[in-house]
Scaffold this motif. Sequence first.
Motif, PDB file in Angstrom:
ATOM      1  N   GLU A 181       0.999  -1.335   0.047  1.00  0.00           N
ATOM      2  CA  GLU A 181      -0.055  -0.017  -0.014  1.00  0.00           C
ATOM      3  C   GLU A 181       0.827   1.099   0.100  1.00  0.00           C
ATOM      4  OE1 GLU A 181      -3.615   0.007   2.428  1.00  0.00           O
ATOM      5  OE2 GLU A 181      -3.193  -2.313   2.660  1.00  0.00           O
ATOM      6  N   HIS A 182       0.381   2.453   0.414  1.00  0.00           N
ATOM      7  CA  HIS A 182       1.243   3.619   0.454  1.00  0.00           C
ATOM      8  C   HIS A 182       2.024   3.827   1.575  1.00  0.00           C
ATOM      9  CE1 HIS A 182      -0.928   4.764  -3.263  1.00  0.00           C
ATOM     10  NE2 HIS A 182      -1.835   4.763  -2.657  1.00  0.00           N
ATOM     11  N   ASP A 183       3.555   3.976   1.383  1.00  0.00           N
ATOM     12  CA  ASP A 183       4.389   3.912   2.278  1.00  0.00           C
ATOM     13  C   ASP A 183       5.231   5.387   1.847  1.00  0.00           C
ATOM     14  OD1 ASP A 183       3.323   1.518   3.097  1.00  0.00           O
ATOM     15  OD2 ASP A 183       4.979   0.494   1.973  1.00  0.00           O
ATOM     16  N   SER A 184       5.844   6.006   2.899  1.00  0.00           N
ATOM     17  CA  SER A 184       6.834   7.140   2.487  1.00  0.00           C
ATOM     18  C   SER A 184       7.762   7.364   3.535  1.00  0.00           C
ATOM     19  CB  SER A 184       5.855   8.432   2.377  1.00  0.00           C
ATOM     20  OG  SER A 184       6.409   9.528   1.995  1.00  0.00           O
ATOM     21  N   ILE A 185       8.840   7.851   3.177  1.00  0.00           N
ATOM     22  CA  ILE A 185       9.778   8.503   4.348  1.00  0.00           C
ATOM     23  C   ILE A 185       9.447   9.921   4.319  1.00  0.00           C
ATOM     24  CG2 ILE A 185      12.228   8.777   4.834  1.00  0.00           C
ATOM     25  CD1 ILE A 185      12.977   6.415   2.952  1.00  0.00           C
ATOM     26  N   THR A 186       9.643  10.557   5.627  1.00  0.00           N
ATOM     27  CA  THR A 186       9.292  11.733   5.737  1.00  0.00           C
ATOM     28  C   THR A 186      10.610  12.276   6.766  1.00  0.00           C
ATOM     29  OG1 THR A 186       8.387  11.412   7.883  1.00  0.00           O
ATOM     30  CG2 THR A 186       6.909  11.653   5.797  1.00  0.00           C
ATOM     31  N   SER A 187      11.574  11.709   7.094  1.00  0.00           N
ATOM     32  CA  SER A 187      12.674  12.260   7.905  1.00  0.00           C
ATOM     33  C   SER A 187      13.548  10.997   7.867  1.00  0.00           C
ATOM     34  CB  SER A 187      12.110  12.449   9.363  1.00  0.00           C
ATOM     35  OG  SER A 187      13.322  13.131  10.074  1.00  0.00           O
ATOM     36  N   ILE A 188      14.742  11.420   8.026  1.00  0.00           N
ATOM     37  CA  ILE A 188      16.127  10.520   7.922  1.00  0.00           C
ATOM     38  C   ILE A 188      17.053  11.159   9.082  1.00  0.00           C
ATOM     39  CG2 ILE A 188      15.834   9.426   5.851  1.00  0.00           C
ATOM     40  CD1 ILE A 188      17.903  11.304   4.620  1.00  0.00           C
ATOM     41  N   VAL A 189      17.713  10.281   9.629  1.00  0.00           N
ATOM     42  CA  VAL A 189      18.964  10.652  10.542  1.00  0.00           C
ATOM     43  C   VAL A 189      20.190   9.658  10.151  1.00  0.00           C
ATOM     44  CG1 VAL A 189      17.754  11.931  12.290  1.00  0.00           C
ATOM     45  CG2 VAL A 189      18.141   9.396  12.481  1.00  0.00           C
ATOM     46  N   VAL A 190      21.396  10.060  10.499  1.00  0.00           N
ATOM     47  CA  VAL A 190      22.397   9.350  10.364  1.00  0.00           C
ATOM     48  C   VAL A 190      23.125   9.012  11.843  1.00  0.00           C
ATOM     49  CG1 VAL A 190      24.825   9.233   9.422  1.00  0.00           C
ATOM     50  CG2 VAL A 190      22.937  10.261   7.848  1.00  0.00           C
ATOM     51  N   THR A 191      23.063   7.810  12.212  1.00  0.00           N
ATOM     52  CA  THR A 191      23.781   7.498  13.441  1.00  0.00           C
ATOM     53  C   THR A 191      25.300   6.797  13.186  1.00  0.00           C
ATOM     54  OG1 THR A 191      22.628   5.212  13.352  1.00  0.00           O
ATOM     55  CG2 THR A 191      21.459   7.080  13.958  1.00  0.00           C
ATOM     56  N   ALA A 192      25.586   6.716  14.192  1.00  0.00           N
ATOM     57  CA  ALA A 192      27.042   5.662  14.221  1.00  0.00           C
ATOM     58  C   ALA A 192      26.911   4.604  13.430  1.00  0.00           C
ATOM     59  CB  ALA A 192      27.603   5.665  15.828  1.00  0.00           C
ATOM     60  N   GLY A 193      25.649   3.935  13.634  1.00  0.00           N
ATOM     61  CA  GLY A 193      25.680   2.549  13.028  1.00  0.00           C
ATOM     62  C   GLY A 193      24.926   2.528  11.724  1.00  0.00           C
ATOM     63  N   GLY A 194      24.233   3.602  11.263  1.00  0.00           N
ATOM     64  CA  GLY A 194      23.578   3.265   9.762  1.00  0.00           C
ATOM     65  C   GLY A 194      22.684   4.568   9.679  1.00  0.00           C
ATOM     66  N   ILE A 195      21.863   4.545   8.957  1.00  0.00           N
ATOM     67  CA  ILE A 195      20.724   5.453   8.482  1.00  0.00           C
ATOM     68  C   ILE A 195      19.331   5.084   9.134  1.00  0.00           C
ATOM     69  CG2 ILE A 195      19.754   6.832   6.709  1.00  0.00           C
ATOM     70  CD1 ILE A 195      22.709   5.658   5.072  1.00  0.00           C
ATOM     71  N   VAL A 196      18.599   5.789   9.796  1.00  0.00           N
ATOM     72  CA  VAL A 196      17.496   5.570  10.177  1.00  0.00           C
ATOM     73  C   VAL A 196      16.384   6.454   9.111  1.00  0.00           C
ATOM     74  CG1 VAL A 196      15.740   5.684  12.156  1.00  0.00           C
ATOM     75  CG2 VAL A 196      18.051   5.087  12.488  1.00  0.00           C
ATOM     76  N   MET A 197      15.347   5.625   8.863  1.00  0.00           N
ATOM     77  CA  MET A 197      14.200   6.359   8.193  1.00  0.00           C
ATOM     78  C   MET A 197      13.142   6.161   8.755  1.00  0.00           C
ATOM     79  SD  MET A 197      15.301   4.418   4.679  1.00  0.00           S
ATOM     80  CE  MET A 197      15.909   2.857   5.867  1.00  0.00           C
ATOM     81  N   ALA A 198      12.039   7.441   8.953  1.00  0.00           N
ATOM     82  CA  ALA A 198      10.864   7.488   9.508  1.00  0.00           C
ATOM     83  C   ALA A 198       9.891   7.805   8.719  1.00  0.00           C
ATOM     84  CB  ALA A 198      11.137   8.207  10.812  1.00  0.00           C
ATOM     85  N   GLY A 199       8.790   7.303   8.712  1.00  0.00           N
ATOM     86  CA  GLY A 199       7.416   8.167   8.082  1.00  0.00           C
ATOM     87  C   GLY A 199       6.176   7.246   8.487  1.00  0.00           C
TER      88      GLY A 199
END
Length: 208
Positions: free
Chosen positions: A132-150
Amino acid sequence: LDFGEDGIVVIEEATGDNMIQAVDIDTNGNIVVCGNVSYGEGERDAFVYRLDAEGSFDSSFSGDGKHIFAFANSDDNGCNDVITMPNGKILVAGELHTGGHTDFALQRLNNNGDTDMTFGLNGLFQLDFSNEHDSITSIVVTAGGIVMAGYATDGGTKDFALAKVDFTGSLDEDFGANGLSVLNASGPLMNNDEINHMTVTGDGAILV
């Protein structure tokens, strides 16, 4: 004023609506912006522009300071967030339309604006939660990788959605459930949960 013309830069790319969604400042003081260029009838491309501190396009980025593109050749693309990494590479996040729904889309560019083909699949990490419909609205870079949120949609209901990849663009299976975390924060009586912004605290906790 030393920025643009009287402190303003106006950019027109297409006859439809053009929208800047996010702004970042890189380590050289350049201004990196991302957003969407609309051509009408549901067709959108994503864009990344890089300008110098005075508001002029940086010609060392994609030749003219502009990188206009489609995630995986989709006709409808949304760019919602951008981050310049400490090594100068640029992360662009949003959604791509495919097969009647939208997926998480995260692309990495080299400092010169070329797609970083070492990331994900040909430079792109794409994720479909439930067809269905999914979307990333925000990202952050951490010491261990990249986190996506939405958000991720299931049965017409939007839920908080997060995913984490390592710096090669592969899911970090130590995060959430096999790299994913989905939460219905408002309970069964509500049907629209969306994360709009995210940050990381000093101890590494994620706030959304």
